[in-house]
Scaffold this motif. Structure first.
Motif, PDB file in Angstrom:
ATOM      1  N   LYS A  30     -32.422  -0.730   8.802  1.00 42.44           N
ATOM      2  CA  LYS A  30     -32.783   0.165   7.711  1.00 42.44           C
ATOM      3  C   LYS A  30     -32.056  -0.316   6.470  1.00 42.44           C
ATOM      4  N   GLN A  31     -32.743  -0.339   5.345  1.00 37.53           N
ATOM      5  CA  GLN A  31     -32.148  -0.870   4.130  1.00 37.53           C
ATOM      6  C   GLN A  31     -31.119   0.098   3.567  1.00 37.53           C
ATOM      7  N   ALA A  32     -29.994  -0.461   3.123  1.00 40.90           N
ATOM      8  CA  ALA A  32     -29.017   0.352   2.408  1.00 40.90           C
ATOM      9  C   ALA A  32     -29.582   0.730   1.053  1.00 40.90           C
ATOM     10  N   LEU A  33     -29.127   1.860   0.536  1.00 40.81           N
ATOM     11  CA  LEU A  33     -29.681   2.378  -0.705  1.00 40.81           C
ATOM     12  C   LEU A  33     -28.868   2.028  -1.940  1.00 40.81           C
ATOM     13  N   ALA A  34     -27.584   1.805  -1.785  1.00 42.28           N
ATOM     14  CA  ALA A  34     -26.699   1.890  -2.940  1.00 42.28           C
ATOM     15  C   ALA A  34     -26.488   0.596  -3.692  1.00 42.28           C
ATOM     16  N   GLU A  35     -27.037  -0.509  -3.232  1.00 43.77           N
ATOM     17  CA  GLU A  35     -26.642  -1.780  -3.806  1.00 43.77           C
ATOM     18  C   GLU A  35     -26.719  -1.780  -5.339  1.00 43.77           C
ATOM     19  N   PHE A  36     -27.904  -1.870  -5.887  1.00 48.90           N
ATOM     20  CA  PHE A  36     -28.069  -1.910  -7.342  1.00 48.90           C
ATOM     21  C   PHE A  36     -26.975  -2.750  -7.979  1.00 48.90           C
ATOM     22  N   GLU A  37     -26.698  -3.907  -7.373  1.00 50.96           N
ATOM     23  CA  GLU A  37     -25.590  -4.746  -7.828  1.00 50.96           C
ATOM     24  C   GLU A  37     -26.109  -6.068  -8.352  1.00 50.96           C
ATOM     25  N   ILE A  38     -25.574  -6.487  -9.489  1.00 52.68           N
ATOM     26  CA  ILE A  38     -25.828  -7.813 -10.021  1.00 52.68           C
ATOM     27  C   ILE A  38     -24.538  -8.615  -9.870  1.00 52.68           C
ATOM     28  N   GLN A  39     -24.579  -9.651  -9.053  1.00 51.73           N
ATOM     29  CA  GLN A  39     -23.420 -10.508  -8.846  1.00 51.73           C
ATOM     30  C   GLN A  39     -23.265 -11.449 -10.039  1.00 51.73           C
ATOM     31  N   GLU A  40     -22.026 -11.648 -10.497  1.00 50.56           N
ATOM     32  CA  GLU A  40     -21.729 -12.554 -11.604  1.00 50.56           C
ATOM     33  C   GLU A  40     -21.143 -13.855 -11.078  1.00 50.56           C
ATOM     34  N   SER A  41     -21.327 -14.935 -11.808  1.00 50.13           N
ATOM     35  CA  SER A  41     -20.974 -16.260 -11.303  1.00 50.13           C
ATOM     36  C   SER A  41     -19.514 -16.629 -11.507  1.00 50.13           C
ATOM     37  N   GLN A  42     -18.834 -16.026 -12.464  1.00 52.76           N
ATOM     38  CA  GLN A  42     -17.519 -16.505 -12.854  1.00 52.76           C
ATOM     39  C   GLN A  42     -16.434 -16.126 -11.850  1.00 52.76           C
ATOM     40  N   VAL A  43     -15.523 -17.074 -11.613  1.00 50.80           N
ATOM     41  CA  VAL A  43     -14.391 -16.893 -10.716  1.00 50.80           C
ATOM     42  C   VAL A  43     -13.134 -17.332 -11.455  1.00 50.80           C
ATOM     43  N   GLU A  44     -12.080 -16.514 -11.425  1.00 50.90           N
ATOM     44  CA  GLU A  44     -10.817 -16.833 -12.081  1.00 50.90           C
ATOM     45  C   GLU A  44      -9.677 -16.667 -11.090  1.00 50.90           C
ATOM     46  N   LYS A  45      -8.960 -17.725 -10.834  1.00 51.70           N
ATOM     47  CA  LYS A  45      -7.920 -17.746  -9.810  1.00 51.70           C
ATOM     48  C   LYS A  45      -6.923 -16.592  -9.994  1.00 51.70           C
ATOM     49  N   GLY A  46      -6.663 -15.882  -8.890  1.00 53.08           N
ATOM     50  CA  GLY A  46      -5.675 -14.815  -8.895  1.00 53.08           C
ATOM     51  C   GLY A  46      -6.205 -13.463  -9.308  1.00 53.08           C
ATOM     52  N   GLU A  47      -7.423 -13.390  -9.826  1.00 54.33           N
ATOM     53  CA  GLU A  47      -7.968 -12.112 -10.281  1.00 54.33           C
ATOM     54  C   GLU A  47      -8.379 -11.247  -9.090  1.00 54.33           C
ATOM     55  N   VAL A  48      -8.018  -9.992  -9.162  1.00 55.02           N
ATOM     56  CA  VAL A  48      -8.375  -9.008  -8.141  1.00 55.02           C
ATOM     57  C   VAL A  48      -9.206  -7.914  -8.810  1.00 55.02           C
ATOM     58  N   GLU A  49     -10.245  -7.470  -8.125  1.00 58.07           N
ATOM     59  CA  GLU A  49     -11.121  -6.441  -8.682  1.00 58.07           C
ATOM     60  C   GLU A  49     -11.480  -5.429  -7.608  1.00 58.07           C
ATOM     61  N   VAL A  50     -11.337  -4.174  -7.947  1.00 59.67           N
ATOM     62  CA  VAL A  50     -11.780  -3.083  -7.081  1.00 59.67           C
ATOM     63  C   VAL A  50     -12.982  -2.439  -7.761  1.00 59.67           C
ATOM     64  N   GLU A  51     -14.098  -2.409  -7.062  1.00 56.18           N
ATOM     65  CA  GLU A  51     -15.352  -1.967  -7.681  1.00 56.18           C
ATOM     66  C   GLU A  51     -15.975  -0.823  -6.893  1.00 56.18           C
ATOM     67  N   TYR A  52     -16.524   0.131  -7.631  1.00 55.98           N
ATOM     68  CA  TYR A  52     -17.283   1.231  -7.027  1.00 55.98           C
ATOM     69  C   TYR A  52     -18.701   1.198  -7.558  1.00 55.98           C
ATOM     70  N   ARG A  53     -19.660   1.354  -6.649  1.00 57.55           N
ATOM     71  CA  ARG A  53     -21.067   1.472  -7.031  1.00 57.55           C
ATOM     72  C   ARG A  53     -21.647   2.704  -6.354  1.00 57.55           C
ATOM     73  N   GLY A  54     -22.273   3.559  -7.112  1.00 57.15           N
ATOM     74  CA  GLY A  54     -22.854   4.766  -6.551  1.00 57.15           C
ATOM     75  C   GLY A  54     -24.199   5.075  -7.169  1.00 57.15           C
ATOM     76  N   ALA A  55     -24.986   5.848  -6.445  1.00 56.74           N
ATOM     77  CA  ALA A  55     -26.310   6.217  -6.953  1.00 56.74           C
ATOM     78  C   ALA A  55     -26.739   7.548  -6.345  1.00 56.74           C
ATOM     79  N   VAL A  56     -27.516   8.275  -7.111  1.00 55.93           N
ATOM     80  CA  VAL A  56     -28.177   9.492  -6.636  1.00 55.93           C
ATOM     81  C   VAL A  56     -29.672   9.238  -6.706  1.00 55.93           C
ATOM     82  N   HIS A  57     -30.367   9.512  -5.586  1.00 56.68           N
ATOM     83  CA  HIS A  57     -31.787   9.169  -5.459  1.00 56.68           C
ATOM     84  C   HIS A  57     -32.651  10.422  -5.389  1.00 56.68           C
ATOM     85  N   TRP A  58     -33.788  10.356  -6.066  1.00 56.01           N
ATOM     86  CA  TRP A  58     -34.811  11.395  -5.973  1.00 56.01           C
ATOM     87  C   TRP A  58     -36.058  10.793  -5.331  1.00 56.01           C
TER      88      TRP A  58
END
Length: 301
Positions: A30-58
């Protein structure tokens, strides 16, 4: 190390991941609903990122609604949800939490937890995903950026299958416009998978900078579950909609087509930054949720 050698190592790693899927979980997809994510290409050594993605569906996707109605399911939750949808009262939520760590100037590792609410089940954790990303071409200002991603998603619900995903991440910038494209191939894993061939998922974003730290744009997402039996456009999942972007770390003065020379930057310790975007997605087919309000926020340090 040469680019050719690095590419061979990356392809070898991806092949190992594909072979490893032979031992994955064997359940219904079953497909997950919440993705709606665009991945970016850039990578920078040592960088840490905590990301939240959410959606409400009708609105339930057509295939999911037909399966519930045609299956003779007397579950009170299903019946109640369908009745609420008809009355315009039903809302469904989905959430992703992701941790990214740039190990080198080329390699990035990430892991994500996804939770959603299928029609016939309670809200719960649905997928645990791990990803590896390799930056092939670094984008510096205007020009092309290119990376490659490989991911494995472990299904956590009974009756669902694992899934692999791989493909390029393409960026092209001509300030004040930034275009990002994610064309990914997918494959279900296990003896009980519903498709034998590859699937296709895509997302693209066109962002136009309108102020020093603000941008507006459009995003589109879609999926073809089985490329060998793609069917018509109406049999697939596609959605599109506007998005508003905020990036406090974007000090580029190229706004509305008027660029200026960049000031000299003084190197210093990384600062913690919060970036976000919010938008609306409108379903283009009956196989897609009617409308979704999406939010994505990331803490970078």
């Amino acid at each position: 190390m040469g680019v050719g050698m690095t590419l061979r190592r990356w392809l070898a790693l991806l092949a190992a991941m594909l072979l490893g899927t032979l031992f994955g979980t064997t359940v219904t997809f079953k497909q997950a609903l919440a993705e709606f994510e665009i991945q970016e290409s850039q990578v920078e050594k040592g960088e840490v990122e905590v990301e939240y993605r959410g959606a409400v569906h009708w609105g339930f996707p057509g295939a999911e609604r037909e399966e519930a109605e045609g299956g003779g399911d007397d579950d009170d939750d299903v019946v109640g949800a369908l009745e609420e949808e008809e009355e315009g009262e039903f809302l469904r939520q989905s959430h992703d939490i992701e941790l990214q760590w740039s190990v080198t100037d080329r390699w990035m590792f990430s892991t994500a937890l996804s939770a959603d609410e299928p029609l016939d089940e309670d809200f719960d954790l649905s997928t645990v995903e791990i990803e590896l990303q390799y930056e092939l071409i670094e984008r510096e200002g205007d020009g092309l950026g290119l990376a490659f991603l490989g991911a494995y998603g472990f299904a956590t619900r009974s009756g669902e299958v694992d899934e692999i995903e791989f493909g390029p991440i393409v960026e092209w910038e001509s300030r004040p416009l930034l275009l990002t494209i994610n064309p990914f191939l997918t494959s279900q894993v296990g003896d009980n998978r519903e498709t034998d061939g590859l699937g296709f998922e895509y997302g693209w974003r066109a962002e136009y900078k309108v102020a020093r730290r603000w941008g507006v744009g459009v995003e589109m997402f879609g999926e073809i579950e089985d490329l060998s039996h793609a069917g018509s456009f109406d049999d697939q999942e596609h959605s599109i909609g506007p998005t508003l972007f905020y990036n406090p770390g974007d000090d580029d003065d190229a706004v509305g087509g008027e660029g200026e020379d960049e000031d000299d930057e003084v190197a210093g310790p990384a600062e913690m930054e919060f970036v976000f975007n919010v938008g609306v997605q409108f379903g283009l087919t009956d196989m897609t949720s009617d409308t979704a309000l999406k939010f994505q926020g990331a803490l970078e340090f």
